[in-house]
Design an enzyme around this catalytic site. Structure first.
Site, PDB file in Angstrom:
ATOM      1  N   GLY A  89     105.201  29.077  71.569  1.00 24.64           N
ATOM      2  CA  GLY A  89     103.985  29.807  71.914  1.00 24.64           C
ATOM      3  C   GLY A  89     104.275  31.103  72.631  1.00 24.64           C
ATOM      4  CB  SER A 131     104.918  32.933  68.738  1.00 27.73           C
ATOM      5  OG  SER A 131     103.537  33.212  68.603  1.00 27.73           O
ATOM      6  CB  ALA A 166     106.493  24.279  66.204  1.00 22.48           C
ATOM      7  CB  CYS A 189      86.679  27.706  75.706  1.00 22.25           C
ATOM      8  SG  CYS A 189      87.093  29.414  76.077  1.00 22.25           S
ATOM      9  N   GLY A 204      93.454  31.747  80.966  1.00 18.63           N
ATOM     10  CA  GLY A 204      94.702  32.498  80.957  1.00 18.63           C
ATOM     11  C   GLY A 204      95.371  32.485  82.319  1.00 18.63           C
ATOM     12  CB  CYS A 235      87.225  33.094  86.326  1.00 19.62           C
ATOM     13  SG  CYS A 235      86.407  33.401  84.746  1.00 19.62           S
ATOM     14  CE  LYS A 280      86.838  39.836  80.270  1.00 24.15           C
ATOM     15  NZ  LYS A 280      86.249  38.569  79.824  1.00 24.15           N
TER      16      LYS A 280
END
Length: 400
Positions: free
Chosen positions: A8, A34, A78, A159, A310, A346, A381
């Site tokens: 990843g 990845s 993978a 999410c 993240g 966040c 942001k």
């Protein structure tokens, strides 16, 4: 020389790769495998459908950035992990490892609901670049002939933040396009209440979210599952049927197929780890980011997942990398940080507004929590996007 394979190249994988190479230098060969060749700043995908960002604005190629730091990059997927023989099978060959870090992110489980998703269904998604571009094409069509909008997240989804950001941004986009008076916007969620965010809410997040929904004329429906979706209707578990001309629904996540096929994960394909982010059954396998198995701390009427943002992914990767490096160097020290003890940070964007969320830990009880709403949050942001892309392009993962 130790061989460390990282699966990843997103937030967790890239952070771990840079950290490990910086800590170990020539004592380890670090290989990143990845299936995508680019790093994408996923939080900014909410802006792509409205052309406020282009994919090239929020991404960069992994190979030159990694190879500049002496890290090998393999553009492949993978397909299976063989933990007993310390090998990873990929679409470009087999790779042996002394240590493995799984940071693969998720598979998107659109099959959870009939009619869900942009490929075999009737809804859009913003979970990757291709989906965000498709959502933009549908938005352009919608503006010419507007109607009801439904935004939300299904049962078992995790999410939620992206769904909230998108509903606020689409409301803002409708105003900018001059069609807001022709558009009814409904938000549907499996959360037990608005502003839960998959972490039980933070301070006054429920009241604040309800206030913004009322102020902006967004209808919120909580505690529901989606039973099926047709070309122009969503059928909910509470018996309601919602017509729509545009819908963006966040699906549940699964662990990637390679993990599910290898027997390393739980029933959903996520990796069980301890507070060092080491696999519970394999001492030389670690995991970080969305690949890690996390449960919501209490039952909910409709099943929901826990977000692994993240920022959280980066924190987990740092802990895992520290512990792998310690083992390579023969140290006895172990760094420990349980997922629930991560201090979440966040910035939720809402078009020309936003909210900064900070708390002492992911789940209650918390020693402190801070919610700062205001138009400045949007610009925070925007600034953070630029800063983070610069940081990762240069491998400065030691910076905040």
């Amino acid at each position: 020389m130790a061989k460390i394979v990282i699966l990843g190249g997103s937030f967790a994988g890239l952070t771990a790769a840079f950290d490990l190479k910086r800590k170990l230098k020539d004592k380890a060969e670090v290989i990143v495998i990845s299936k995508t060749k680019n790093f994408v700043f996923i939080p900014s995908l909410i802006w792509v459908p409205f052309k406020w960002r282009k994919p090239e604005d929020i991404s960069f190629e992994l190979r030159p950035v990694l190879e500049k730091k002496g890290i090998k990059f393999v553009h492949a997927e993978a397909t299976r992990i063989l933990p007993e023989s310390n090998r990873v099978e990929t679409t470009s060959g087999v790779y042996d490892y002394d240590f493995l870090l799984i940071a693969t992110g998720p598979d998107l489980n659109f099959s959870e609901v009939e009619g869900l998703g942009p490929q075999d269904g009737y809804t859009t998604s913003i979970c990757n670049v291709e989906h965000a571009l498709h959502a933009g094409e549908r938005w352009e069509e919608f503006v010419k002939s507007p109607g009801p909008i439904v935004i939300g997240a299904t049962q078992k989804a995790s999410c939620f933040g992206a769904a909230y950001e998108y509903v606020f941004n689409i409301e803002y986009a409708a105003r900018k396009a001059g069609i807001r008076d022709k558009v009814e916007i409904t938000f549907i969620t499996s959360e037990p209440f608005l502003g839960n965010f998959g972490i039980g809410g933070v301070g006054s997040s429920q009241k604040m979210t309800e206030y913004f929904f009322k102020k902006l004329g967004i209808r919120g429906i909580t505690n529901v599952a989606i039973e099926k979706i047709t070309e122009d209707k969503l059928f909910l578990s509470n018996g309601q049927v919602l017509p729509f001309k545009y819908a963006m629904i966040i699906p549940p996540f699964l662990g990637v197929k390679a993990i599910r096929d290898s027997g390393l994960g739980n029933e959903a394909g996520f990796i069980p780890v301890d507070s060092t982010y080491r696999h519970l059954n394999y001492d030389n396998i670690y995991a970080a980011g969305v690949a890690v198995a996390v449960k919501y701390p209490e039952p909910t009427p409709i099943p929901i997942g826990v977000p692994k943002t993240g920022y959280m992914s980066e924190v987990m990767a740092r802990v895992a990398a520290e512990n792998i490096a310690s083992k390579v160097l023969g140290k006895n020290h172990e760094s420990k940080l349980s997922f629930e003890d991560i201090a979440p940070l966040c910035v939720m964007d809402a078009g020309n507004m936003g909210v900064l969320l900070v708390a002492s830990r992911v789940f209650k009880p918390r020693k402190y929590h801070i919610l700062f709403p205001g138009p400045w949050s949007h610009w925070v942001k925007v600034w953070f996007e630029k800063y983070y892309l610069w940081k990762m392009r240069n491998g400065y993962t030691q910076l905040p």
